[in-house]
Design an enzyme around this catalytic site. Sequence first.
Site, PDB file in Angstrom:
ATOM      1  N   TYR A   1     -11.001  -3.834  -4.874  1.00 56.97           N
ATOM      2  CA  TYR A   1     -12.100  -3.881  -3.915  1.00 56.97           C
ATOM      3  C   TYR A   1     -13.443  -4.072  -4.619  1.00 56.97           C
ATOM      4  CZ  TYR A   1      -8.866  -2.220  -0.293  1.00 56.97           C
ATOM      5  OH  TYR A   1      -7.814  -2.093   0.596  1.00 56.97           O
TER       6      TYR A   1
ATOM      7  N   LYS B   1       1.049   1.446 -10.422  1.00 51.45           N
ATOM      8  CA  LYS B   1       2.004   0.346 -10.584  1.00 51.45           C
ATOM      9  C   LYS B   1       1.923  -0.108 -12.039  1.00 51.45           C
ATOM     10  CE  LYS B   1       4.966  -2.645  -8.919  1.00 51.45           C
ATOM     11  NZ  LYS B   1       6.234  -2.306  -8.234  1.00 51.45           N
TER      12      LYS B   1
ATOM     13  N   ASP C   1       5.694   1.597  -4.884  1.00 50.25           N
ATOM     14  CA  ASP C   1       6.722   1.198  -3.918  1.00 50.25           C
ATOM     15  C   ASP C   1       7.659   2.364  -3.594  1.00 50.25           C
ATOM     16  OD1 ASP C   1       6.777   0.376  -6.567  1.00 50.25           O
ATOM     17  OD2 ASP C   1       8.091  -1.335  -6.252  1.00 50.25           O
TER      18      ASP C   1
ATOM     19  N   ASP D   1      -5.973   3.079   0.202  1.00 51.43           N
ATOM     20  CA  ASP D   1      -6.302   2.564   1.534  1.00 51.43           C
ATOM     21  C   ASP D   1      -5.025   2.467   2.371  1.00 51.43           C
ATOM     22  OD1 ASP D   1      -7.538   1.382   3.688  1.00 51.43           O
ATOM     23  OD2 ASP D   1      -8.048  -0.485   2.676  1.00 51.43           O
TER      24      ASP D   1
HETATM   25 MG    MG Z   1      -8.332   1.459   5.590  1.00 51.88          MG
END
Ligand code: MG
Length: 333
Positions: A123, A172, A205, A229
């Site tokens: 982001y 990850k 995952d 998120d």
């Molecule tokens: Mg959100």
Amino acid sequence: MSEVVLIQGDGIGPEISEAVVAILKAAGADITWVPATAGMTAYEQSGNPLPDDTITLIDKHRYALKGPLTTPVGKGFRSINVGLRQRFQLYANIRPAKRFVGVHTPFPKVDLVMFRENTQGLYSGIERWANEAKTHAESIAVVTREASEDIIRAAFDYARQNSRRRVTLVHKANILKLTTGLFLDVGREISAQYPEIEFEDIIIDNMAMQMVIRPERFDVVVTTNLFGDILSDLASGLVGGLGLTGSANIGRHHAIFEAVHGSAPDIAGQGKANPTALLLSAVMMLEHLGQVDCARRIEAAVHRALADKIICTPDVGGKGTTATYADAVIQLL
Ligand code: MG
Ligand code: NAI
């Protein structure tokens, strides 16, 4: 008396903000609201989705309660939410998901708190076309040691202060070896300073699967921006949906409180929006401001109101509206 900037927001924002302001007033919260605009509403009024006046007000008053802001998909202006989090270095996005007694869910024991890194990762806003034909796009994920330390320490400090037993770090690092690998390394280092708190790491995952099968096993969870998120919407789903989960964006000098959900254009203006998520964000704000008694009273009223399906909003199986629910919470205070 605390002065707090109020951004009503887009879509369902004005409806739920109005309900929350009324409930806080009835609960005797010692707050003076300072109105400001942002998002689509501000864009339509002034051509700027994040007006300078709004920035100045948040900078001055340090605290804001913010309704959801619509961000155009695929084009138009950058996310104002991401912009605000970066502008005020609100590095910790704290998102609790705890089961409510009156709300039906297959997972009655869920009680987890998500700590999402809030300023970096994918982001960071570093996206570009790699060729003129625009058939090749690239996005860069930024992870720094400093920002990783801030969020991971915030998670461990929270665990220590709230007698939580375990911190789970989600990553990850098998694929994204440098970025989430760095995040994981920092987590391992910091965990050594909190020997009384159990530490585990888990790959994203597998985490998604575990959260759906055995969510009650998670306590404090810390992760990078994008994973946080996604997983926090998942966590909201475990306890009854996005209408119920609040959040805090905390920095060193400023804090912005907002629901996990967005502007819900599909139900805007219909009186169906559940104000609980924004209300519980306001409860987190009251705690932050030291108005703990007031926060507890509102929380208790919410739990009781949610048990009465006649007055609740449809998202939690109710037959009521935003207004009937808000009135009931006020009666129960
Ligand atoms: Mg959100
Ligand atoms: P959304 O969170 O707005 O809605 C997802 C689903 O949950 C919809 O079916 C909606 O009706 C329902 N829902 C959400 N809040 C609810 C509430 N309080 N009561 C009852 N039902 C509720 O996500 P969506 O549709 O993907 O995004 C809509 C817009 O919101 C987009 O422009 C997006 O960028 C923005 N957004 C803004 C956020 C923020 O301001 N922090 C966070 C997430 C999205």
